[in-house]
Design a protein around this motif. Structure first.
Motif, PDB file in Angstrom:
ATOM      1  N   HIS A 110      43.375  42.835  45.719  1.00  0.00           N
ATOM      2  CA  HIS A 110      42.944  43.688  45.329  1.00  0.00           C
ATOM      3  C   HIS A 110      41.861  43.578  44.336  1.00  0.00           C
ATOM      4  N   ASP A 111      41.920  42.521  43.420  1.00  0.00           N
ATOM      5  CA  ASP A 111      41.026  42.570  42.602  1.00  0.00           C
ATOM      6  C   ASP A 111      39.565  41.946  43.208  1.00  0.00           C
ATOM      7  N   VAL A 124      33.588  41.856  36.308  1.00  0.00           N
ATOM      8  CA  VAL A 124      32.745  41.953  35.111  1.00  0.00           C
ATOM      9  C   VAL A 124      33.449  42.026  34.103  1.00  0.00           C
ATOM     10  N   PRO A 125      33.186  41.323  32.823  1.00  0.00           N
ATOM     11  CA  PRO A 125      34.055  41.412  31.571  1.00  0.00           C
ATOM     12  C   PRO A 125      33.654  42.989  31.075  1.00  0.00           C
ATOM     13  N   ARG A 126      35.107  43.339  30.256  1.00  0.00           N
ATOM     14  CA  ARG A 126      35.190  44.582  29.833  1.00  0.00           C
ATOM     15  C   ARG A 126      34.898  45.915  30.560  1.00  0.00           C
ATOM     16  N   TRP A 127      34.856  45.606  32.133  1.00  0.00           N
ATOM     17  CA  TRP A 127      34.812  46.560  33.286  1.00  0.00           C
ATOM     18  C   TRP A 127      36.167  46.928  33.730  1.00  0.00           C
ATOM     19  N   SER A 128      36.607  47.990  34.033  1.00  0.00           N
ATOM     20  CA  SER A 128      37.847  48.159  34.662  1.00  0.00           C
ATOM     21  C   SER A 128      37.753  49.309  35.352  1.00  0.00           C
ATOM     22  N   ALA A 129      38.594  49.318  36.542  1.00  0.00           N
ATOM     23  CA  ALA A 129      38.413  50.519  37.647  1.00  0.00           C
ATOM     24  C   ALA A 129      39.130  51.412  37.096  1.00  0.00           C
ATOM     25  N   ARG A 130      38.665  52.750  37.760  1.00  0.00           N
ATOM     26  CA  ARG A 130      39.451  53.924  37.412  1.00  0.00           C
ATOM     27  C   ARG A 130      40.709  54.312  38.422  1.00  0.00           C
ATOM     28  N   PRO A 131      41.514  54.769  38.028  1.00  0.00           N
ATOM     29  CA  PRO A 131      42.867  55.045  38.875  1.00  0.00           C
ATOM     30  C   PRO A 131      42.380  55.281  40.484  1.00  0.00           C
ATOM     31  N   GLN A 133      39.523  54.781  41.848  1.00  0.00           N
ATOM     32  CA  GLN A 133      39.113  53.491  42.551  1.00  0.00           C
ATOM     33  C   GLN A 133      39.762  52.556  42.984  1.00  0.00           C
ATOM     34  N   ARG A 134      41.064  52.523  42.306  1.00  0.00           N
ATOM     35  CA  ARG A 134      42.202  51.576  42.683  1.00  0.00           C
ATOM     36  C   ARG A 134      42.853  52.129  43.871  1.00  0.00           C
ATOM     37  N   LEU A 141      42.351  48.480  52.088  1.00  0.00           N
ATOM     38  CA  LEU A 141      43.378  47.477  52.517  1.00  0.00           C
ATOM     39  C   LEU A 141      44.188  47.972  53.549  1.00  0.00           C
ATOM     40  N   GLU A 142      44.883  49.195  53.319  1.00  0.00           N
ATOM     41  CA  GLU A 142      45.843  49.588  54.579  1.00  0.00           C
ATOM     42  C   GLU A 142      45.168  49.886  55.670  1.00  0.00           C
ATOM     43  N   MET A 143      43.829  50.312  55.762  1.00  0.00           N
ATOM     44  CA  MET A 143      43.329  50.593  57.008  1.00  0.00           C
ATOM     45  C   MET A 143      42.823  49.597  57.827  1.00  0.00           C
ATOM     46  N   LEU A 144      42.765  48.286  56.940  1.00  0.00           N
ATOM     47  CA  LEU A 144      42.123  46.980  57.387  1.00  0.00           C
ATOM     48  C   LEU A 144      43.493  46.065  57.808  1.00  0.00           C
TER      49      LEU A 144
END
Length: 278
Positions: A110-111, A124-131, A133-134, A141-144
């Protein structure tokens, strides 16, 4: 790199070519790697670049992926002309799948997919994905066929699982163009077939997506392939609709060896022609 101006959003229409390469030549250390190659790819088209080792396939893909400039000729990617645009910014609008992805950290699947949003190998440091985007990463991943592997660690994945993870990663920025450099390299039969089924499903789910896939094995082409270019010695041997290009005569000429081409259930095969004994 000739400008640092921000890129405008891609034009959302398939009437504009996604790629237009015109009379491209590439010379390195006095060696001609590409010689007067032209190619136009539109949205919804799925191209295969085929040829023997050293034919210029990956070199051409590098130009299309804004990794380098041509020596002569012009290349437009998503309406931007190489040499007049910041290549780093342009690459963020493309999906590029390279099976030699240099990741060494034990990231989860996932990461790894989320790094497609930052166009980086490591998070990337101090970067986090939005809900949302997750959620998109989970959907890809499901599609593939990788939904059950989202928490698996990169070092524990098979080559086929890594390939499908990298495709999901490349799709995170929602590109209009996906470039695949020999995605079936190192896969066994089952893993190859899973990968090709995933590509067919991806193309059906994204009807405006354009793809360019490099290989030197016809058996590695998905049934959804629409167009093909044959390269030999850096020159185009044939280019156009797949069924018109991937013929016994033209593939034999491209590889310099007599082969017989057949297509069954949408997939191609190549068999060596037996020499006629006199």
């Amino acid at each position: 790199m000739t400008t640092t101006a921000a890129l405008a959003p891609p034009v959302p229409t398939t009437s504009v070519p996604v790629i237009r390469a015109d009379g491209v030549c590439l010379v390195r250390d006095g060696k001609v790697l590409l010689d007067s190659v032209s190619l136009t790819v539109r949205g919804g088209e799925h191209w295969a670049l085929l040829g023997a080792n050293g034919a210029g396939k990956s070199t051409l893909l590098g130009l299309l992926g804004a990794k380098t400039h041509p020596t002569l000729g012009s290349v437009e990617v998503l309406g931007r002309t190489l040499g007049r645009v910041d290549l780093r910014e342009l690459r963020t609008l493309l999906g590029h799948v390279d099976p030699r992805h240099p990741l060494r950290s034990p990231l989860t699947v996932h990461d790894v997919v989320l790094t497609g949003l930052t166009n980086s190998v490591e998070p990337v440091p101090r970067w986090s994905a939005r809900p949302e985007q997750r959620e998109r990463a989970e959907g890809l991943l499901e599609m593939l066929g990788m939904g059950g592997k989202a928490k698996s660690r990169w070092p524990a994945l098979s080559q086929g699982e890594r390939g499908r993870t990298l495709i999901a990663r490349a799709l995170m920025p929602q590109p209009r163009l996906l470039l695949l450099d020999e995605p079936a390299t190192g896969l066994d039969l089952a893993a190859r077939e899973q990968l090709l089924d995933s590509l067919d499903a991806l193309r059906e789910e994204n009807p405006e997506l354009a793809t360019v896939l490099v290989t030197h094995h016809l058996e590695e082409l998905p049934a959804s392939t629409t167009h093909a270019m044959l390269l030999r010695g850096g020159r185009c041997v044939a280019s156009g609709a797949a069924d018109e290009v991937l013929t016994t005569e033209q593939v034999s000429d491209c590889f310099g060896h007599p082969v017989r081409i057949a297509r069954t259930d949408g997939r191609w095969t190549a068999r060596a022609q037996r020499a006629v004994r006199r």
